[in-house]
Design a protein around this motif. Structure first.
Motif, PDB file in Angstrom:
ATOM      1  N   VAL A  64      55.898 -28.596 -43.716  1.00 15.79           N
ATOM      2  CA  VAL A  64      57.086 -28.464 -44.558  1.00 15.79           C
ATOM      3  C   VAL A  64      56.651 -28.242 -46.005  1.00 15.79           C
ATOM      4  O   VAL A  64      57.238 -27.445 -46.733  1.00 15.79           O
ATOM      5  CB  VAL A  64      57.988 -29.712 -44.430  1.00 15.79           C
ATOM      6  N   ALA A  65      55.596 -28.920 -46.422  1.00 12.16           N
ATOM      7  CA  ALA A  65      55.113 -28.815 -47.800  1.00 12.16           C
ATOM      8  C   ALA A  65      54.262 -27.576 -48.055  1.00 12.16           C
ATOM      9  O   ALA A  65      54.126 -27.136 -49.191  1.00 12.16           O
ATOM     10  CB  ALA A  65      54.295 -30.060 -48.152  1.00 12.16           C
ATOM     11  N   CYS A  66      53.715 -26.994 -47.017  1.00 13.00           N
ATOM     12  CA  CYS A  66      52.722 -25.929 -47.172  1.00 13.00           C
ATOM     13  C   CYS A  66      53.223 -24.704 -47.959  1.00 13.00           C
ATOM     14  O   CYS A  66      52.536 -24.263 -48.884  1.00 13.00           O
ATOM     15  CB  CYS A  66      52.200 -25.533 -45.797  1.00 13.00           C
ATOM     16  N   PRO A  67      54.374 -24.113 -47.647  1.00 12.91           N
ATOM     17  CA  PRO A  67      54.795 -22.933 -48.419  1.00 12.91           C
ATOM     18  C   PRO A  67      54.903 -23.217 -49.926  1.00 12.91           C
ATOM     19  O   PRO A  67      54.453 -22.421 -50.744  1.00 12.91           O
ATOM     20  CB  PRO A  67      56.160 -22.571 -47.823  1.00 12.91           C
ATOM     21  N   ILE A  89      54.005 -17.412 -44.594  1.00 12.57           N
ATOM     22  CA  ILE A  89      53.387 -18.325 -43.639  1.00 12.57           C
ATOM     23  C   ILE A  89      53.696 -17.775 -42.250  1.00 12.57           C
ATOM     24  O   ILE A  89      54.834 -17.819 -41.795  1.00 12.57           O
ATOM     25  CB  ILE A  89      53.936 -19.760 -43.782  1.00 12.57           C
ATOM     26  N   ARG A  90      52.688 -17.245 -41.589  1.00  9.06           N
ATOM     27  CA  ARG A  90      52.895 -16.618 -40.280  1.00  9.06           C
ATOM     28  C   ARG A  90      52.752 -17.581 -39.115  1.00  9.06           C
ATOM     29  O   ARG A  90      53.408 -17.421 -38.096  1.00  9.06           O
ATOM     30  CB  ARG A  90      51.934 -15.446 -40.105  1.00  9.06           C
ATOM     31  N   GLU A  91      51.836 -18.543 -39.232  1.00  6.20           N
ATOM     32  CA  GLU A  91      51.617 -19.524 -38.163  1.00  6.20           C
ATOM     33  C   GLU A  91      51.289 -20.862 -38.809  1.00  6.20           C
ATOM     34  O   GLU A  91      50.682 -20.903 -39.875  1.00  6.20           O
ATOM     35  CB  GLU A  91      50.427 -19.133 -37.279  1.00  6.20           C
ATOM     36  N   GLN A  92      51.671 -21.952 -38.112  1.00 10.62           N
ATOM     37  CA  GLN A  92      51.350 -23.289 -38.594  1.00 10.62           C
ATOM     38  C   GLN A  92      50.994 -24.186 -37.410  1.00 10.62           C
ATOM     39  O   GLN A  92      51.748 -24.269 -36.434  1.00 10.62           O
ATOM     40  CB  GLN A  92      52.520 -23.882 -39.378  1.00 10.62           C
ATOM     41  N   MET A  93      49.873 -24.866 -37.538  1.00 10.14           N
ATOM     42  CA  MET A  93      49.405 -25.734 -36.462  1.00 10.14           C
ATOM     43  C   MET A  93      50.369 -26.880 -36.182  1.00 10.14           C
ATOM     44  O   MET A  93      50.513 -27.294 -35.044  1.00 10.14           O
ATOM     45  CB  MET A  93      48.016 -26.283 -36.789  1.00 10.14           C
ATOM     46  N   GLY A  94      51.029 -27.376 -37.210  1.00 10.83           N
ATOM     47  CA  GLY A  94      51.974 -28.477 -37.029  1.00 10.83           C
ATOM     48  C   GLY A  94      53.184 -28.095 -36.209  1.00 10.83           C
ATOM     49  O   GLY A  94      53.920 -28.951 -35.720  1.00 10.83           O
ATOM     50  N   TYR A  95      53.405 -26.793 -36.036  1.00 11.29           N
ATOM     51  CA  TYR A  95      54.495 -26.297 -35.195  1.00 11.29           C
ATOM     52  C   TYR A  95      53.963 -25.739 -33.877  1.00 11.29           C
ATOM     53  O   TYR A  95      54.646 -24.989 -33.195  1.00 11.29           O
ATOM     54  CB  TYR A  95      55.294 -25.228 -35.933  1.00 11.29           C
ATOM     55  N   GLY A  96      52.714 -26.077 -33.547  1.00 12.23           N
ATOM     56  CA  GLY A  96      52.165 -25.712 -32.246  1.00 12.23           C
ATOM     57  C   GLY A  96      51.234 -24.515 -32.218  1.00 12.23           C
ATOM     58  O   GLY A  96      50.683 -24.192 -31.176  1.00 12.23           O
ATOM     59  N   ALA A  97      51.044 -23.825 -33.337  1.00 15.36           N
ATOM     60  CA  ALA A  97      50.141 -22.670 -33.362  1.00 15.36           C
ATOM     61  C   ALA A  97      48.686 -23.151 -33.298  1.00 15.36           C
ATOM     62  O   ALA A  97      48.367 -24.270 -33.703  1.00 15.36           O
ATOM     63  CB  ALA A  97      50.368 -21.848 -34.629  1.00 15.36           C
ATOM     64  N   PRO A  98      47.779 -22.303 -32.819  1.00 10.44           N
ATOM     65  CA  PRO A  98      46.367 -22.697 -32.750  1.00 10.44           C
ATOM     66  C   PRO A  98      45.685 -22.727 -34.120  1.00 10.44           C
ATOM     67  O   PRO A  98      44.608 -23.297 -34.261  1.00 10.44           O
ATOM     68  CB  PRO A  98      45.743 -21.622 -31.856  1.00 10.44           C
ATOM     69  N   LYS A  99      46.316 -22.119 -35.112  1.00  8.42           N
ATOM     70  CA  LYS A  99      45.761 -22.071 -36.478  1.00  8.42           C
ATOM     71  C   LYS A  99      46.923 -21.889 -37.444  1.00  8.42           C
ATOM     72  O   LYS A  99      48.036 -21.572 -37.040  1.00  8.42           O
ATOM     73  CB  LYS A  99      44.782 -20.914 -36.614  1.00  8.42           C
ATOM     74  N   CYS A 100      46.638 -22.088 -38.710  1.00  4.56           N
ATOM     75  CA  CYS A 100      47.607 -21.736 -39.741  1.00  4.56           C
ATOM     76  C   CYS A 100      47.193 -20.380 -40.295  1.00  4.56           C
ATOM     77  O   CYS A 100      46.005 -20.119 -40.478  1.00  4.56           O
ATOM     78  CB  CYS A 100      47.630 -22.767 -40.863  1.00  4.56           C
ATOM     79  N   HIS A 101      48.180 -19.539 -40.519  1.00  3.16           N
ATOM     80  CA  HIS A 101      47.914 -18.190 -41.016  1.00  3.16           C
ATOM     81  C   HIS A 101      48.821 -17.965 -42.221  1.00  3.16           C
ATOM     82  O   HIS A 101      50.039 -17.892 -42.083  1.00  3.16           O
ATOM     83  CB  HIS A 101      48.193 -17.174 -39.923  1.00  3.16           C
ATOM     84  N   VAL A 102      48.198 -17.872 -43.385  1.00  6.70           N
ATOM     85  CA  VAL A 102      48.914 -17.699 -44.650  1.00  6.70           C
ATOM     86  C   VAL A 102      48.512 -16.357 -45.227  1.00  6.70           C
ATOM     87  O   VAL A 102      47.312 -16.026 -45.265  1.00  6.70           O
ATOM     88  CB  VAL A 102      48.548 -18.837 -45.646  1.00  6.70           C
TER      89      VAL A 102
END
Length: 170
Positions: free
Chosen positions: A126-129, A149-162
């Motif tokens: 939630v804080a990341c963006p 923000i294309r992917e976030q691990m906290g929402y189940g993605a394998p990585k975060c992609h910014v």
């Protein structure tokens, strides 16, 4: 009284860990008092405010008034992740023209949330963006920048992609 010697690298890692532990404890106490939604909302505000402080300190440490461009901004953030927040973040930065893609494969905030066994683990997401926006607003004060923000691990993605895009004025 004689003090114990602590090597500078160990001091730096310990301070990075303690800063993250302080942040995690703050979140947990707000969560206990006010619930998840309020804690996540306040955490996002505090994290963005602290992000501005982090990047102002980085610029000061580097003797720079601002980043030269979006690539330099990414270099500064990468340096911060690697050399200051060394305890818990792994990220790859890939520059391409006026765009930088950041792939985060290890996030200390997410790991801490999982260890706390909360009902949800996405408060750092939630804080990341707002955090990324705060970073680039300080580093590139006169450059319009867009954060995706294309992917976030906290929402189940394998990585975060910014993705950080610099837009030209005019």
């Amino acid at each position: 009284m004689e003090r114990y010697p602590i090597p500078p690298e160990k001091k730096a890692r310990m301070l990075a860990f303690l800063a993250m532990a302080w942040d995690g404890q703050w979140f947990l106490k707000v969560y206990e008092e006010y619930g998840w939604d309020a804690a996540a909302r306040l955490n996002a505000r505090v994290r963005a405010a602290f992000g501005r402080i982090e990047m102002r300190r980085m610029l000061r440490a580097l003797g720079k008034p601002a980043a030269d461009d979006v690539i330099d901004a990414a270099r500064i953030i990468h340096t911060y992740f690697r050399d200051v927040l060394a305890a818990g973040f792994d990220a790859e930065f890939v520059a391409e023209g006026e765009r930088v893609e950041v792939i985060v494969t290890r996030c200390a905030a997410l790991s801490g949330a999982k260890r706390a066994n909360l009902e949800r683990h996405d408060q750092s997401c939630v804080a990341c963006p707002g955090l990324w926006q705060a970073y680039v607003d300080v580093l590139l004060p006169d450059t319009p920048v867009e954060i995706e923000i294309r992917e976030q691990m906290g929402y189940g993605a394998p990585k975060c992609h910014v993705v950080i895009y610099a837009r030209r004025r005019g």
